[in-house]
Design a protein around this motif. Structure first.
Motif, short mmCIF file in Angstrom:
data_model
loop_
_atom_site.label_atom_id
_atom_site.label_comp_id
_atom_site.label_asym_id
_atom_site.label_seq_id
_atom_site.Cartn_x
_atom_site.Cartn_y
_atom_site.Cartn_z
N ARG A 33 -1.89 62.40 70.74
CA ARG A 33 -0.82 62.77 71.68
C ARG A 33 0.54 62.39 71.12
O ARG A 33 1.50 63.15 71.23
N HIS A 54 2.29 64.41 76.85
CA HIS A 54 3.11 64.61 75.66
C HIS A 54 4.58 64.70 75.99
O HIS A 54 5.43 64.35 75.21
N ASN A 55 4.87 65.20 77.21
CA ASN A 55 6.28 65.35 77.51
C ASN A 55 6.84 64.12 78.21
O ASN A 55 7.91 64.15 78.74
N PRO A 59 -2.33 71.91 79.10
CA PRO A 59 -1.56 70.72 78.72
C PRO A 59 -0.66 70.96 77.52
O PRO A 59 -1.00 71.77 76.65
N GLN A 71 -8.62 74.86 87.03
CA GLN A 71 -8.68 75.02 85.58
C GLN A 71 -10.10 75.31 85.14
O GLN A 71 -11.05 74.84 85.78
N LYS A 109 -12.81 64.10 89.35
CA LYS A 109 -11.73 63.16 89.05
C LYS A 109 -11.25 62.51 90.35
O LYS A 109 -10.80 63.25 91.22
N THR A 157 -11.39 62.34 84.12
CA THR A 157 -10.14 63.09 84.21
C THR A 157 -10.52 64.55 84.01
O THR A 157 -11.68 64.85 83.72
N GLU A 159 -9.14 66.80 81.72
CA GLU A 159 -9.27 67.02 80.28
C GLU A 159 -10.25 65.99 79.71
O GLU A 159 -10.53 64.98 80.35
#
Ligand code: XMP
Length: 536
Positions: A295, A346-347, A391, A457, A528, A532, A534
């Protein structure tokens, strides 16, 4: 005056969800650290205070406490889990370890349907997650619900406007939790509910225009709903001074680059630069297996691409990102408080500390469904509004272990099959053909008996596990793919989707026959929490 409810955060994983539930009822809500002073809390327009849950025991050394005066201001207070225990303790009750830790879905018996529990059934399912509980109340309190393990699963103070629940009404695992919030906001706090997303969009455009003025801004645009809404809002604020950058980092899904370019050209009038950075991302990820390291590398690489691109545009001061509230809370505790770090989105956490840009994150306090609501207000096409979340670090977090060009190609194909089959299934359920018109190999929803899928998702994951298989007369030793599909409203909690057997069978046989390198497909049946969405 804007009605406001304040959530005091004691380090709960779900403080942001509480805020989200309040705003869902059209009441503006902000989160403050538990240590905020009374002056900061008692804002004009304050209608209610919610004390969140938290991981500590009220008796633990250094456990977060609040000023007892908060219960005497006349403003209604709702304590959730730790918040209830703390309130009960400060107002004369006793908290102790529960005989057994209560975790998961639990049956709640409602004994008094006044106020907070008005209109609720005699029994309902609630989500519990606690080791301590209120074991004795002062005579000022009245219990209004219990579970097999908690004698005071909900209670109120007879003289002060304080209500407490041991369970978590904010998570979707408490199906009637929304009603509990509605009761608190409308019956107890007497809110009128005048807060709306349209006003949020207007205010944001105004604020950004004031802050940015004539400076130049770049926006990392992935084509997803978050960055697209962020870009369109900023574009409305500053117009030509915004340049959007789409990075092909090699971690995209099949056909994604073309799709995004077409969408942006067709629906949004945005200045767009497309950068091909496949090589640099894949090279930097070589040999890296640790998910957090991956990440961080991806986050740094994004910034390096933005930096190089910005240099060609002259002086750029700001970078816009479509960061959402859950990204913030799961990366770091938003308030530097005790919330445990789950992963570096990541952001947020994945970005370098000394970035050459100031960040603009217009959606930082919103949840996905609120962003979708803004997208509707801004007139986005339905297809984009309902695009499934993807993501920032892309397929990089869906390949467990090392990310290589070969593994990316394998996952891309498997993932395309998962999406194609599920979408075909969804479109069939929405528009069933008159008779027998189903494509061969596609499942019939009529046969499976399942209702229409409402998925948050659905995708494939590639595991670093090879196992023995047999194909034709040959022994194989190849990879494992996972089918992951979840239902959720905000990504903070999720349920694994009960995909019909026929559908997963079709996906599995298509993947094993069409994707070289995969000889085993498994279906993830965890929700979750505790998992999680992902895999990483
Ligand atoms: P998890 O896996 O933590 O994911 O249950 C919750 C939601 O967040 C998405 N996700 C991300 N979104 N940047 C994003 O913009 C990220 O780094 C990131 N990581 C996870 C995930 O797809 C799910 O919808």
């Amino acid at each position: 005056m804007q009605e406001t409810v304040i959530v005091l955060d004691f380090g709960a994983q779900y403080s942001q969800l509480i805020a989200r539930r309040v705003r869902e009822h059209n009441v503006y809500c902000e989160i403050l650290p538990f240590s905020a002073s009374l002056d900061k809390i008692l804002l004009p327009g304050l209608k209610g205070i919610i004390l969140s849950g938290g991981p500590a025991s009220v008796y633990a050394k250094g456990a977060p406490r609040i000023d007892k005066k908060i219960f005497f201001t006349g403003v209604p207070v709702l304590g959730i889990c730790y918040g209830m225990q703390l309130g009960a303790l400060l107002l004369g009750g006793k908290v102790s370890s529960a005989p057994s830790r209560e975790y998961g879905k639990t049956n709640l018996k409602v004994t008094d349907k006044t106020g907070l529990l008005k209109g609720l059934p005699n029994e309902m399912t609630v989500w519990m997650s606690h080791g301590d509980q209120v074991s004795r109340m002062s005579s000022d309190f009245k219990g209004i619900a219990r579970t097999a393990n908690s004698p005071y699963a909900a209670a109120y103070h007879k003289r002060l406007p304080f209500w407490g629940v041991q369970f978590h009404p904010e998570v979707t695992h408490t199906p009637l939790g929304k009603k509990v919030f509605k009761n608190f906001l409308y019956n107890i706090c007497k809110c009128s509910g005048n807060w709306q997303m349209a006003s949020y969009a207007k205010e944001t455009i105004k604020k950004v225009r004031e802050e940015v003025g004539n400076k130049k801004v770049i926006c990392g645009l992935s084509g997803g709903i978050d960055s697209s809404v962020a870009a369109v809002l900023i574009n409305k604020a500053i117009g030509k001074n915004l340049t959007c950058i789409f990075v092909d980092n090699g971690l995209l899904r099949q056909d994604e680059k073309e799709e995004v370019k077409n969408n942006i050209a067709r629906h949004f009038k945005l200045k767009l630069i497309v950068v091909d950075a496949v090589q640099s991302f894949v090279t930097k990820l070589k040999g890296v297996t640790d998910p957090e390291k991956k990440r961080h590398i991806i986050g740094h690489e994004f910034i390096s691409v933005f930096n190089q691109t910005a240099k060609k545009l002259g002086k750029v001061d700001y970078l816009v990102q479509g960061t959402l509230y859950p990204d913030v809370i799961e990366s770091v505790s938003a308030w530097g408080g005790p919330t445990a770090k789950i992963k570096s989105h990541h952001n947020v956490g994945g970005l370098p500390k000394n970035m050459p840009f100031k960040l603009i994150e217009p959606l930082k306090y919103l949840f996905k469904d609120e962003v979708r609501e803004i997208a509707r207000v801004l007139g986005f096409p339905k297809r984009i509004i309902n695009r499934q979340p993807f993501p920032g670090p892309g397929l990089g977090v869906r390949i467990v272990g090392e990310v290589t060009a070969e593994r990316l190609a394998v996952l891309r194909k498997a993932d395309a099959i998962v999406r194609e089959e599920i979408e075909a299934y969804q479109s069939i359920t929405r528009n069933p053909p008159p008779t027998g018109g189903l494509p061969i190999n596609r499942v019939s929803p009529k046969r499976s008996g399942a209702g229409q899928l409402r998925l948050w998702q659905y995708f494939a994951v590639l595991l670093p596990i090879s196992s023995v298989g047999v194909m034709g007369d040959e022994r194989t030793y190849e990879n494992t793919a996972v089918i992951r599909a979840v239902e959720s409203t905000d990504g903070m909690t999720a349920d694994w989707a009960r995909l019909p057997y026929e559908l997963v069978t079709t996906i599995s046989s298509r993947i094993t026959s069409e994707v070289r390198g995969i000889n085993r497909v498994v279906f993830d049946i965890t929700s979750k929490p505790p998992s999680t969405i992902e895999w990483e």
